[in-house]
Design a protein around this motif. Structure first.
Motif, PDB file in Angstrom:
ATOM      1  N   LYS A  63       0.871  -1.171   0.000  1.00 41.41           N
ATOM      2  CA  LYS A  63       0.000   0.000   0.000  1.00 41.41           C
ATOM      3  C   LYS A  63       0.908   1.220   0.000  1.00 41.41           C
ATOM      4  CE  LYS A  63      -4.019   1.923   2.426  1.00 41.41           C
ATOM      5  NZ  LYS A  63      -4.947   1.833   1.278  1.00 41.41           N
ATOM      6  N   LEU A  64       0.867   1.995  -1.067  1.00 39.21           N
ATOM      7  CA  LEU A  64       1.795   3.111  -1.221  1.00 39.21           C
ATOM      8  C   LEU A  64       1.289   4.416  -0.624  1.00 39.21           C
ATOM      9  CD1 LEU A  64       3.064   2.493  -4.888  1.00 39.21           C
ATOM     10  CD2 LEU A  64       3.916   1.554  -2.729  1.00 39.21           C
ATOM     11  N   THR A  65      -0.029   4.605  -0.588  1.00 39.03           N
ATOM     12  CA  THR A  65      -0.610   5.824  -0.012  1.00 39.03           C
ATOM     13  C   THR A  65      -1.864   5.452   0.776  1.00 39.03           C
ATOM     14  OG1 THR A  65      -2.182   6.360  -1.780  1.00 39.03           O
ATOM     15  CG2 THR A  65       0.102   7.029  -2.123  1.00 39.03           C
ATOM     16  N   ASP A  68      -4.846   4.632  -2.043  1.00 36.07           N
ATOM     17  CA  ASP A  68      -4.517   3.755  -3.181  1.00 36.07           C
ATOM     18  C   ASP A  68      -5.753   3.383  -3.992  1.00 36.07           C
ATOM     19  OD1 ASP A  68      -1.931   3.840  -2.251  1.00 36.07           O
ATOM     20  OD2 ASP A  68      -1.627   1.670  -2.276  1.00 36.07           O
ATOM     21  N   ASP A  69      -6.835   3.059  -3.310  1.00 39.36           N
ATOM     22  CA  ASP A  69      -8.059   2.638  -4.013  1.00 39.36           C
ATOM     23  C   ASP A  69      -8.572   3.746  -4.924  1.00 39.36           C
ATOM     24  OD1 ASP A  69      -7.938   0.208  -2.728  1.00 39.36           O
ATOM     25  OD2 ASP A  69      -9.382   0.755  -1.168  1.00 39.36           O
ATOM     26  N   GLU A  74      -9.477   5.964 -10.293  1.00 37.92           N
ATOM     27  CA  GLU A  74      -9.463   7.113 -11.211  1.00 37.92           C
ATOM     28  C   GLU A  74      -8.505   6.846 -12.393  1.00 37.92           C
ATOM     29  OE1 GLU A  74     -11.068   9.951 -11.413  1.00 37.92           O
ATOM     30  OE2 GLU A  74     -12.282   9.689  -9.610  1.00 37.92           O
ATOM     31  N   PHE A  75      -7.401   6.189 -12.096  1.00 34.20           N
ATOM     32  CA  PHE A  75      -6.427   5.905 -13.154  1.00 34.20           C
ATOM     33  C   PHE A  75      -7.033   5.003 -14.221  1.00 34.20           C
ATOM     34  CE2 PHE A  75      -3.141   2.839 -14.659  1.00 34.20           C
ATOM     35  CZ  PHE A  75      -2.440   3.699 -15.488  1.00 34.20           C
ATOM     36  N   ARG A  76      -7.630   3.890 -13.802  1.00 27.24           N
ATOM     37  CA  ARG A  76      -8.178   2.963 -14.789  1.00 27.24           C
ATOM     38  C   ARG A  76      -9.454   3.499 -15.451  1.00 27.24           C
ATOM     39  NH1 ARG A  76      -4.592   0.735 -17.504  1.00 27.24           N
ATOM     40  NH2 ARG A  76      -3.491  -1.058 -16.632  1.00 27.24           N
ATOM     41  N   ILE A 147       0.915   1.656  -8.551  1.00 23.71           N
ATOM     42  CA  ILE A 147      -0.178   0.976  -7.845  1.00 23.71           C
ATOM     43  C   ILE A 147      -0.862  -0.010  -8.784  1.00 23.71           C
ATOM     44  CG2 ILE A 147      -2.487   1.318  -6.851  1.00 23.71           C
ATOM     45  CD1 ILE A 147      -1.411   3.959  -5.651  1.00 23.71           C
ATOM     46  N   ALA A 148      -1.061   0.410 -10.041  1.00 23.01           N
ATOM     47  CA  ALA A 148      -1.675  -0.477 -11.033  1.00 23.01           C
ATOM     48  C   ALA A 148      -0.762  -1.672 -11.321  1.00 23.01           C
ATOM     49  CB  ALA A 148      -1.971   0.296 -12.314  1.00 23.01           C
ATOM     50  N   ARG A 149       0.533  -1.440 -11.450  1.00 29.53           N
ATOM     51  CA  ARG A 149       1.481  -2.532 -11.692  1.00 29.53           C
ATOM     52  C   ARG A 149       1.470  -3.535 -10.536  1.00 29.53           C
ATOM     53  NH1 ARG A 149       6.794   0.801 -14.050  1.00 29.53           N
ATOM     54  NH2 ARG A 149       6.258   0.585 -16.267  1.00 29.53           N
TER      55      ARG A 149
END
Length: 249
Positions: A63-65, A68-69, A74-76, A147-149
């Motif tokens: 978990k980077l931040t 993360d969710d 939003e990214f995808r 996070i996606a990777r």
């Protein structure tokens, strides 16, 4: 108030200035080479820490931040078909790409700390931070892609590769230890054989000495017996001589 370190020693004015500069958004310092170097050093430290992290822990559980969710969602939603295992720099740096990325990044202003800090991003996620495999990217862009990777399993290649190498090292070290142990055992056995051989020699020597001593004793006894017999014969001869004398008289 002067800034101090953990040991209460004053921090140099130069470091304070650099720290202040790094707290400013990228667009506020233009092309100052000293500031760019400070940013590059900080980005490299961040990259080293992150690479060690994905090498030692299964990235799918990272978990980077705190958000993360939200970042991943939003990214995808905005970059559904973006290929992230091996990035095309044009998908990040072209003018059309920048237009698409800008509103996404600004959504996290105030949500992700230092969202626009310069950060190093790997192009090929199966490789490390080499010059050919690295580009600069805003921090929120780094988080979105990494996070996606992690969630989609692409970064696991790094984790598996590093763990396999560590396993090979342990096996090799174990083989060396076993070889050393075998040599010690052989040396010990050779020492024990040498000791046994020495004991056998000593026993043999003691046996030979005992035999010699026995032989000497037997010779002494024989000599004594011969002496006794000689004495007895002498006494008998004396008796005979006496008898002869008596008869002559």
């Amino acid at each position: 108030m002067a800034a101090t370190s953990a040991t209460d020693e004053p921090v140099s004015g130069e470091l304070v200035s650099v720290a202040h500069a790094l707290s400013l958004p990228a667009e506020s310092y233009g092309n100052d080479p000293d500031i760019e170097m400070a940013w590059a050093m900080r980005a490299m430290q961040h990259a080293e820490v992150y690479y060690k992290l994905i090498s030692s822990v299964d990235p799918q559980f990272l978990k980077l931040t705190k958000v993360d969710d939200q970042i991943y969602s939003e990214f995808r939603k905005n970059f559904e078909k973006l290929k992230i295992d091996v990035l095309d720099p044009e998908e990040l740096k072209s003018e059309s790409a920048k237009e698409k990325w800008r509103p996404f990044c600004l959504k996290f202003n105030g949500i992700v700390e230092d969202f626009n800090y310069g950060t190093l991003l790997r192009l090929d996620c199966s490789q490390g931070y080499t010059e050919e495999n690295t580009i600069f990217a805003p921090r929120i862009q780094f988080f979105a892609i990494e996070i996606a990777r992690n969630r989609e399993g692409y970064n696991k290649a790094v984790y598996i590769s590093v763990q396999d190498k560590e396993g090979e090292k342990e096996v090799n070290n174990g083989g060396e230890k076993r070889a050393d142990s075998g040599e010690e055992e052989n040396t010990k056995k050779r020492g024990e054989k040498g000791a046994d051989s020495g004991e056998e020699d000593n026993t043999k020597n003691r046996g030979e000495k005992g035999a010699e001593s026995g032989e000497e004793k037997e010779e002494g006894i024989n000599r004594e017996e011969k002496t006794d017999k000689g004495g007895e014969k002498g006494e008998e001869a004396d008796k005979d001589i006496s008898k002869s004398g008596e008869k002559a008289m």
